[in-house]
Design a protein around this motif. Structure first.
Motif, PDB file in Angstrom:
ATOM      1  N   THR A  67       0.590 -38.945  27.718  1.00 20.01           N
ATOM      2  CA  THR A  67       1.137 -37.997  26.743  1.00 20.01           C
ATOM      3  C   THR A  67       2.644 -38.133  26.592  1.00 20.01           C
ATOM      4  O   THR A  67       3.233 -37.538  25.691  1.00 20.01           O
ATOM      5  N   ASP A  68       3.275 -38.915  27.459  1.00 20.21           N
ATOM      6  CA  ASP A  68       4.727 -39.123  27.465  1.00 20.21           C
ATOM      7  C   ASP A  68       5.019 -40.555  27.030  1.00 20.21           C
ATOM      8  O   ASP A  68       4.732 -41.505  27.750  1.00 20.21           O
ATOM      9  N   ASN A 110      -4.888 -28.532  22.484  1.00 18.49           N
ATOM     10  CA  ASN A 110      -3.652 -29.318  22.468  1.00 18.49           C
ATOM     11  C   ASN A 110      -3.678 -30.427  23.516  1.00 18.49           C
ATOM     12  O   ASN A 110      -3.207 -31.546  23.257  1.00 18.49           O
ATOM     13  N   GLN A 111      -4.220 -30.126  24.698  1.00 17.96           N
ATOM     14  CA  GLN A 111      -4.311 -31.164  25.723  1.00 17.96           C
ATOM     15  C   GLN A 111      -5.217 -32.302  25.261  1.00 17.96           C
ATOM     16  O   GLN A 111      -4.919 -33.485  25.471  1.00 17.96           O
ATOM     17  N   ASP A 114      -3.337 -34.336  22.781  1.00  8.83           N
ATOM     18  CA  ASP A 114      -2.243 -35.073  23.420  1.00  8.83           C
ATOM     19  C   ASP A 114      -2.748 -36.289  24.191  1.00  8.83           C
ATOM     20  O   ASP A 114      -2.154 -37.374  24.127  1.00  8.83           O
ATOM     21  N   VAL A 115      -3.818 -36.118  24.941  1.00  3.22           N
ATOM     22  CA  VAL A 115      -4.328 -37.222  25.764  1.00  3.22           C
ATOM     23  C   VAL A 115      -5.166 -38.190  24.930  1.00  3.22           C
ATOM     24  O   VAL A 115      -4.916 -39.407  24.937  1.00  3.22           O
ATOM     25  N   ARG A 118      -2.811 -38.780  20.911  1.00  6.96           N
ATOM     26  CA  ARG A 118      -1.431 -39.242  21.079  1.00  6.96           C
ATOM     27  C   ARG A 118      -1.338 -40.300  22.169  1.00  6.96           C
ATOM     28  O   ARG A 118      -0.538 -41.243  22.069  1.00  6.96           O
ATOM     29  N   GLY A 119      -2.148 -40.156  23.217  1.00  8.21           N
ATOM     30  CA  GLY A 119      -2.124 -41.151  24.279  1.00  8.21           C
ATOM     31  C   GLY A 119      -2.497 -42.535  23.778  1.00  8.21           C
ATOM     32  O   GLY A 119      -1.888 -43.535  24.177  1.00  8.21           O
ATOM     33  N   HIS A 122       0.420 -43.792  21.666  1.00  6.80           N
ATOM     34  CA  HIS A 122       1.526 -44.213  22.532  1.00  6.80           C
ATOM     35  C   HIS A 122       1.262 -45.596  23.120  1.00  6.80           C
ATOM     36  O   HIS A 122       2.174 -46.435  23.198  1.00  6.80           O
ATOM     37  N   THR A 160     -10.833 -35.893  17.899  1.00  6.65           N
ATOM     38  CA  THR A 160      -9.935 -36.920  18.434  1.00  6.65           C
ATOM     39  C   THR A 160     -10.626 -38.273  18.478  1.00  6.65           C
ATOM     40  O   THR A 160      -9.982 -39.307  18.233  1.00  6.65           O
TER      41      THR A 160
END
Length: 246
Positions: A67-68, A110-111, A114-115, A118-119, A122, A160
């Motif tokens: 997620t980062d 949201n988790q 994100d994972v 967005r993961g 990324h 997702t």
């Protein structure tokens, strides 16, 4: 730098501390690939990497939070620094906190975004520039059979996975040099149901997994098959599910 043969690839695996990621690391290492393991649980990664290297395989690891974006870039840059290239990225990290929409578990929603979404983005963002520069690379996105339907207990999870399917298809059409594969497992015995979501729903899935779930090794072998094809052959989609699945 010349392109590697199908039997000697540097493979980055996210979510490698358990389940499909761990099984994939074991299988690909045994096939002669160099595996770089990433996940949040660094202790598990260290144990797995040590086990693989003690068995004579090529493996290392780094703590990773998909997620980062900075964490993902550091994971990829570190692998390139150690091994000179990244041939394959297996975007595997995922969560599945099941609940009904009416429960308004917004933090879980949201988790999941994100994972699972967005993961994946990324990971693509981190490897794509170098792969495009080399005009060689393989991105494998692990989705789910939920990418082809919408379940009332997992609407956001399905959304997702639909999105990962669309991203994979679009990225594949964008490039004539890179290989992009969508791997969609059915019910697979992993730790996805161990945290988050509605306890009753998660428990029901755990029971179903015992009855009809397949071993994560089956998914790992499917991923290995796609990697093992000649560099000019792209396996676009693979759906793997048990004979007892509906």
């Amino acid at each position: 730098m010349s392109n590697p043969t199908p039997g000697n690839k540097v493979v980055l695996i996210t979510g490698a501390s358990s389940g499909i990621g761990e099984a994939t690391a074991r299988h690909l290492a045994a096939c002669g690939h160099t595996v770089v393991l990433g996940a949040r649980r660094a202790d598990r990664l260290k144990q797995l990497a040590t086990e693989l290297t003690d068995a004579g395989h090529e493996a290392d690891y780094a703590e990773l939070d998909v997620t980062d974006l900075d964490s993902v870039k550091a994971f990829v840059d570190g692998a390139i620094a150690r091994h000179g290239r990244v041939d394959v990225l297996v975007n595997n990290a995922g969560v599945m906190p099941l609940s009904y929409m009416a429960d308004l578990r917004i933090d879980d929603w949201n988790q999941t975004i994100d994972v699972n979404l967005r993961g994946v983005l990324h990971g693509i963002a981190a490897v794509l520039p170098a792969m495009n520069e080399r005009r060689s690379g393989h991105i494998i996105n692990v989705a789910s059979t939920a990418a082809y339907r919408s379940d009332p207990t997992g609407v956001v999870y399905c959304a997702t996975k639909f999105a990962v399917r669309a991203i994979s298809d679009g990225l594949r059409k964008e490039s004539t040099d890179l290989r992009v594969t969508l791997v969609s497992p059915g019910l697979t015995r992993t730790e996805l149901t161990q945290s988050g979501g509605d306890d009753q729903l998660q428990g029901a899935v755990r029971t179903a997994l015992q009855d009809v779930g397949i071993d994560a090794k089956a998914i790992a072998e499917a991923i290995g098959y796609t990697i093992g094809q000649p560099n000019d052959v792209n396996v676009s989609e693979v759906i793997v599910q048990g004979t007892a699945s509906v």
